[in-house]
Design a protein around this motif. Structure first.
Motif, mmCIF file in Angstrom:
data_model
loop_
_atom_site.group_PDB
_atom_site.id
_atom_site.type_symbol
_atom_site.label_atom_id
_atom_site.label_comp_id
_atom_site.label_asym_id
_atom_site.label_seq_id
_atom_site.Cartn_x
_atom_site.Cartn_y
_atom_site.Cartn_z
ATOM 1 N N LEU A 120 0.834 -1.192 0.000
ATOM 2 C CA LEU A 120 0.000 0.000 0.000
ATOM 3 C C LEU A 120 0.872 1.246 0.000
ATOM 4 O O LEU A 120 1.931 1.287 0.626
ATOM 5 C CB LEU A 120 -0.924 0.017 1.228
ATOM 6 C CG LEU A 120 -1.900 -1.151 1.356
ATOM 7 C CD1 LEU A 120 -2.739 -0.999 2.621
ATOM 8 C CD2 LEU A 120 -2.799 -1.243 0.136
ATOM 9 N N SER A 121 0.389 2.260 -0.662
ATOM 10 C CA SER A 121 1.099 3.538 -0.682
ATOM 11 C C SER A 121 0.743 4.334 0.574
ATOM 12 O O SER A 121 -0.260 4.061 1.248
ATOM 13 C CB SER A 121 0.706 4.318 -1.932
ATOM 14 O OG SER A 121 1.291 5.597 -1.924
ATOM 15 N N ILE A 141 0.722 -5.736 4.769
ATOM 16 C CA ILE A 141 -0.461 -5.942 3.920
ATOM 17 C C ILE A 141 -0.006 -6.133 2.466
ATOM 18 O O ILE A 141 0.789 -5.345 1.938
ATOM 19 C CB ILE A 141 -1.438 -4.756 4.046
ATOM 20 C CG1 ILE A 141 -2.022 -4.723 5.464
ATOM 21 C CG2 ILE A 141 -2.545 -4.849 3.007
ATOM 22 C CD1 ILE A 141 -2.955 -3.587 5.715
ATOM 23 N N GLU A 142 -0.548 -7.183 1.851
ATOM 24 C CA GLU A 142 -0.181 -7.510 0.462
ATOM 25 C C GLU A 142 -1.435 -7.641 -0.387
ATOM 26 O O GLU A 142 -2.410 -8.283 0.021
ATOM 27 C CB GLU A 142 0.611 -8.826 0.424
ATOM 28 C CG GLU A 142 1.931 -8.757 1.185
ATOM 29 C CD GLU A 142 2.666 -10.096 1.167
ATOM 30 O OE1 GLU A 142 2.020 -11.114 0.805
ATOM 31 O OE2 GLU A 142 3.865 -10.121 1.491
ATOM 32 N N LEU A 166 -2.483 1.775 -4.217
ATOM 33 C CA LEU A 166 -1.403 0.799 -4.191
ATOM 34 C C LEU A 166 -0.091 1.512 -4.473
ATOM 35 O O LEU A 166 -0.063 2.662 -4.925
ATOM 36 C CB LEU A 166 -1.664 -0.300 -5.211
ATOM 37 C CG LEU A 166 -2.922 -1.151 -4.971
ATOM 38 C CD1 LEU A 166 -3.136 -2.098 -6.157
ATOM 39 C CD2 LEU A 166 -2.804 -1.940 -3.678
ATOM 40 N N GLU A 167 0.994 0.800 -4.290
ATOM 41 C CA GLU A 167 2.300 1.422 -4.490
ATOM 42 C C GLU A 167 2.549 1.794 -5.950
ATOM 43 O O GLU A 167 3.400 2.635 -6.258
ATOM 44 C CB GLU A 167 3.405 0.500 -3.989
ATOM 45 C CG GLU A 167 3.458 -0.846 -4.683
ATOM 46 C CD GLU A 167 4.606 -1.708 -4.161
ATOM 47 O OE1 GLU A 167 5.700 -1.158 -3.959
ATOM 48 O OE2 GLU A 167 4.391 -2.918 -3.959
ATOM 49 N N ASN A 168 1.797 1.199 -6.882
ATOM 50 C CA ASN A 168 1.932 1.561 -8.306
ATOM 51 C C ASN A 168 0.999 2.702 -8.691
ATOM 52 O O ASN A 168 0.890 3.052 -9.866
ATOM 53 C CB ASN A 168 1.687 0.345 -9.202
ATOM 54 C CG ASN A 168 0.270 -0.215 -9.051
ATOM 55 O OD1 ASN A 168 -0.544 0.317 -8.313
ATOM 56 N ND2 ASN A 168 0.020 -1.310 -9.764
ATOM 57 N N GLY A 169 0.304 3.286 -7.728
ATOM 58 C CA GLY A 169 -0.571 4.421 -7.981
ATOM 59 C C GLY A 169 -1.996 4.060 -8.293
ATOM 60 O O GLY A 169 -2.854 4.946 -8.428
ATOM 61 N N THR A 170 -2.312 2.784 -8.430
ATOM 62 C CA THR A 170 -3.675 2.374 -8.759
ATOM 63 C C THR A 170 -4.585 2.549 -7.547
ATOM 64 O O THR A 170 -4.212 2.184 -6.430
ATOM 65 C CB THR A 170 -3.687 0.891 -9.192
ATOM 66 O OG1 THR A 170 -2.805 0.736 -10.314
ATOM 67 C CG2 THR A 170 -5.084 0.452 -9.578
#
Length: 898
Positions: free
Chosen positions: A435-436, A453-454, A476-480
């Motif tokens: 998570l971002s 958390i995954e 999410l960490e990819n920005g989604t």
């Protein structure tokens, strides 16, 4: 009671004793005084007396009349004659009492002043009428008409202030309608100018009126509950004086249990005629739903207590289900995780969508179930537009039914591609996404994102079609986007791009998931209040801040939405109201209570009290006269019997007058020295130590006055050279090991039954109690019988009020007492000795902060220190009474509770 023009006898039957006077006369006339035996030579007798008269000598008429006069004064004294000094006119007094919510804090002192006024004018020529300023019911004020002092005192003892505004217009009409004009008018009021109060004062000022204003600082503050945001409560405190920059808020449950407490120092803001302090109270999340009311600065008043309604506490959330039995057994269901995350702090209702929309719930959770709610879609959209919050979870079923009407609208609103993105795979570099960090614009801002958390799979959003209407809560960490929301009229839809189970992620297994749902619930309305709902009175809040049973005048509130605007009065008093859905609060802040300002009403008022002086009781005068007659008779009798002569009488009167003169000069005792309880402290010579002693003992005096019936005034310093010690029940002596002898005044004080608390301050080269103990053990045991023993829980001090195990101050070292074997003082201890710096533990810097820190790592030590001080003061007044067997059962019960 017999009257004779200007004199009457309280006990006239005693006058029948005058019938015995003839018999007393006969007795005194015939019985001579006892003969006196005197030896002398016979020749002297023959030379002086020529013959002998064998007839007994009778008493002289002077002695007989003197004794009859003595008996008459005693009889008259017991009949208690009184002279009517006043005229025969009846003096009528009107007492006006303000008994609104503004009178609550000073109510007890006001009643005491009224009682003193009545007692000062307590005679048969005075009558009293009482009228109050606050309505009991429509056009009804409490009125007591022309009663005597005892009846009036009985009536005012049952009076209580009312928790709404006064009605001075009605009071003016009532007084103007009185047919009789009063000789004296006394008005007990607050120094504030409220609606129509000036007009009433100008009307009364034409009469003989005296106004008694309460202290301005005893006007209760007004607390306004501004808003609640998640676990933060915002208040405004209004007062016409600049005194509430220090605020303490206590949080209670309805059963009176203290749940949370916090203190604030705020800046005061001037708003019109008031000084306002703004307070933000953050309460622990686990306590928020347990709090029923707030109390400010421990003030007992209806305006300083704020109650919460059910809608401000435990909210109701709904979970949409198709088959409840199946869902309860399916541990992989999203509803299972949602229910378990919410059931501790919220009410959870699970029903079919059609049924649950008929309820008043304003927050719904729908997981990724295999259902189609197209039939209810219009009703659902209307429900959202009216303020509802829908939380929808994505998943496999959502993708399968993406073409349904309801899902198609969600797809469009959140710019969803309808595709599932799987992170795990043979060609993937990562098997999951983290998570971002949460942005400060997100409603979840403030939560800490766990690293464990995954996310393995999620529903994709189309960046090209992403609109500004979409509010991303979590990425999410990819920005989604992982959690997003869109507003729809007054409501909103929150969409999770993953199902509420463990198939695509481990989010639902974390505390972070619980925190997310908590934030969602806090943002929702929880339950809708229908305007047509009526509320019945459950508990009234009186002006003293106590919940009482509803009065007969209390009416149902016909519309629940009027709670915030309802005018508080006898029909709608502040308190708690209820229906089948819960309990709702009507607080004192609802009333129009900001329409006043400070103003004294006694300026330029001339008051000339008309009164009848009290009757003069002659009892004491007659008894004093009888004592004088008895002494005169005794002296004359002794003189006639030649037992005394004029020289001896002159010497006797000289000695008596000299003794009385010496006593009058030597014992000039102020009444205040013996009429008030106060703690004495011996001046140490060090101004800093003396200042701490005064501060700590003053704080302790205030606590015992507040918690017990004993009233202690401020402590008084003692100069051993000039001051007397006899009037102090307890003396606090701060000293050190350099004392070489006990002062004579302290010895006398201890021998007279006083209680001495010795607090030994160690010198710089001494760090243990043994030095102090050795020094004072020698001093005390050499001057008094008995020996020093260690104080423990079996001693009367340990149970005189609280049950104590130890006796700490800033330190918690052993404490010793001088055991006395004196029966004269019931074997009570006269000296308590230690090095615990008790005054230092009691001294305060301000209302909330203490001057000096505790030297032990024990948070309850200061509380125990105050309890020891209170026990010590009670012991100084009562001695060993708690060791009596009659107290044993109660003490055992208290020990069992502990």
């Amino acid at each position: 009671m017999i009257f004779s023009s200007k004199i009457f006898f309280t006990y006239p039957l005693v006058l029948f004793a005058f019938l015995l006077l003839p018999f007393i006369w006969k007795f005194l006339k015939t019985v001579p005084p006892s003969p006196k035996l005197k030896k002398f030579p016979g020749i002297v007798f023959l030379a002086k007396y020529k013959s002998m008269d064998h007839k007994p000598e009778k008493n002289s008429n002077l002695i007989i009349f003197l004794r009859l006069f003595l008996i008459s004064t005693i009889i008259l004294g017991f009949s208690q004659p009184q002279i009517i000094k006043s005229n025969d006119d009846i003096v009528s007094n009107l007492i006006i009492i303000d008994n609104s919510k503004f009178s609550s804090i000073a109510w007890r002192s006001t009643i005491n002043k009224i009682t003193e006024l009545i007692l000062e004018n307590n005679n048969e020529q005075n009558n009293f009428s009482i009228i109050t300023s606050t309505e009991l019911a429509k056009n009804d004020l409490f009125y007591l008409h022309e009663k005597n002092a005892s009846e009036t005192l009985e009536s005012i003892s049952n009076l209580k202030p009312l928790s709404w505004n006064p009605n001075y217009l009605l009071l003016k009409e009532k007084i103007n309608n009185f047919k009789k004009k009063f000789d004296n008018i006394y008005w007990f009021t607050e120094p504030i100018d409220f609606k129509h109060k000036k007009n009433l004062f100008e009307n009364l000022n034409q009469n003989n009126i005296k106004v008694f204003n309460i202290d301005k600082e005893k006007i209760p503050p007004i607390i306004k509950f501004k808003k609640q945001q998640n676990d933060t409560f915002n208040f405004e405190i209004f007062h016409p004086l600049k005194i509430f920059n220090e605020v303490t808020i206590d949080c209670y449950s309805l059963d009176g249990k203290l749940l949370f407490k916090n203190s604030f120092s705020t800046d005061l803001i001037k708003k019109q005629d008031f000084y306002v302090s703004e307070v933000k109270l953050e309460v622990p999340l686990n306590l928020k739903n347990k709090i029923d009311y707030f109390k400010f600065n421990n003030i007992n008043s209806s305006s300083t207590k704020i109650f919460l309604s059910e809608t401000q506490k435990k909210k109701t959330v709904g979970i949409v289900e198709t088959n409840q039995n199946f869902q309860n057994l399916n541990l992989d269901s999203g509803n299972y995780f949602v229910k378990n995350a919410l059931k501790t702090n919220f009410k959870v209702k699970k029903q079919d969508l059609k049924e649950i929309l008929d309820k008043e719930i304003k927050l719904l959770f729908i997981d990724d179930q295999s259902i189609n709610y197209d039939e209810s879609n219009e009703r659902l959209e209307k429900w959202i537009s009216e303020g509802g919050t829908l939380v929808k979870f994505g998943g496999e079923n959502f993708i399968k039914n993406i073409k349904s009407q309801s899902h198609q609208k969600l797809r469009s609103a959140f710019s969803l591609t309808g595709k599932k993105i799987s992170v795990k795979g043979n060609l993937s570099l990562k098997q999951s996404l983290k998570l971002s960090e949460i942005s400060n614009e997100s409603p979840l801002f403030g939560l800490k994102v766990p690293n464990e958390i995954e996310i393995k799979e999620y529903i994709e959003s189309s960046p090209s079609n992403f609109t500004r209407n979409i509010n991303v809560w979590l990425r999410l960490e990819n920005g989604t986007p992982l959690i997003s929301s869109v507003s729809q009229s007054k409501g909103q839809i929150i969409f999770f791009h993953i199902p509420c189970n463990t198939d695509w992620s481990n989010l639902t297994l974390s505390y972070f998931f619980v925190d997310i749902l908590q934030k969602i619930v806090d943002q929702s309305k929880g339950i809708k209040l229908k305007g047509e709902r009526a509320l019945k009175p459950f508990k009234n809040l009186d002006a003293l801040g106590e919940l009482i049973d509803p009065s007969p005048q209390s009416l149902n509130i016909p519309n629940i939405n009027k709670l915030k605007t309802l005018k508080i009065n006898y029909n709608y008093p502040p308190g708690l109201y209820k229906d089948i859905y819960g309990i709702y609060a009507l607080n004192s802040e609802n009333s129009s209570q900001f329409e006043f300002k400070l103003l004294n009403f006694d300026d330029n008022v001339s008051f000339y009290q008309k009164y009848n002086e009290k009757n003069i009781n002659l009892k004491d005068t007659l008894f004093i006269l009888s004592i004088f007659l008895f002494i005169t008779d005794t002296i004359i009798t002794l003189f006639l019997r030649q037992l005394v002569n004029f020289k001896q009488l002159n010497f006797f009167f000289f000695c008596l007058s000299a003794f009385l003169s010496y006593e009058l000069v030597a014992e000039k005792i102020k009444i205040s020295e013996i009429s008030e309880n106060k703690i004495g402290y011996i001046l140490n010579g060090n101004p800093e130590i003396d200042k701490v002693s005064y501060n700590g003992l003053k704080t302790l005096s205030g606590i015992i006055t507040q918690k017990t019936a004993a009233i202690f005034t401020d402590p008084k310093s003692i100069d051993l050279k000039n001051d007397k010690l006899f009037s102090f029940p307890l003396i606090y002596w701060v000293t050190d090991t350099r004392v070489r002898a006990l002062p004579k005044k302290i010895k006398q004080y201890i021998n007279d039954g006083g209680l001495l608390l010795i607090d030994c301050k160690l010198n710089e080269d001494e760090i243990i109690i043994d030095k102090c103990l050795e020094r004072f053990e020698t001093l005390l045991e050499s001057n008094f019988p008995g020996k020093l023993e260690m104080l423990d829980k079996s001693h009367a001090i340990a149970k005189s009020f609280y049950l104590l195990q130890d006796f700490p101050g800033r330190r918690n070292e052993p404490v010793f007492f001088l055991k006395s074997n004196s029966i004269k003082f019931d074997n009570a201890s006269s000296v308590i000795f230690g090095i615990n710096d008790w005054a230092g533990a009691w001294a305060k810097k301000n209302k909330e902060d203490f001057l000096l820190p505790i030297l032990e790592n024990n948070s309850n030590q200061r509380k125990s220190s105050f309890r020891f001080g209170l026990n010590l003061l009670i012991y100084s007044l009562t001695g060993n009474y708690k060791t009596d067997q009659v107290h044993v059962p109660e003490i055992l019960k208290r020990m069992e509770k502990k």
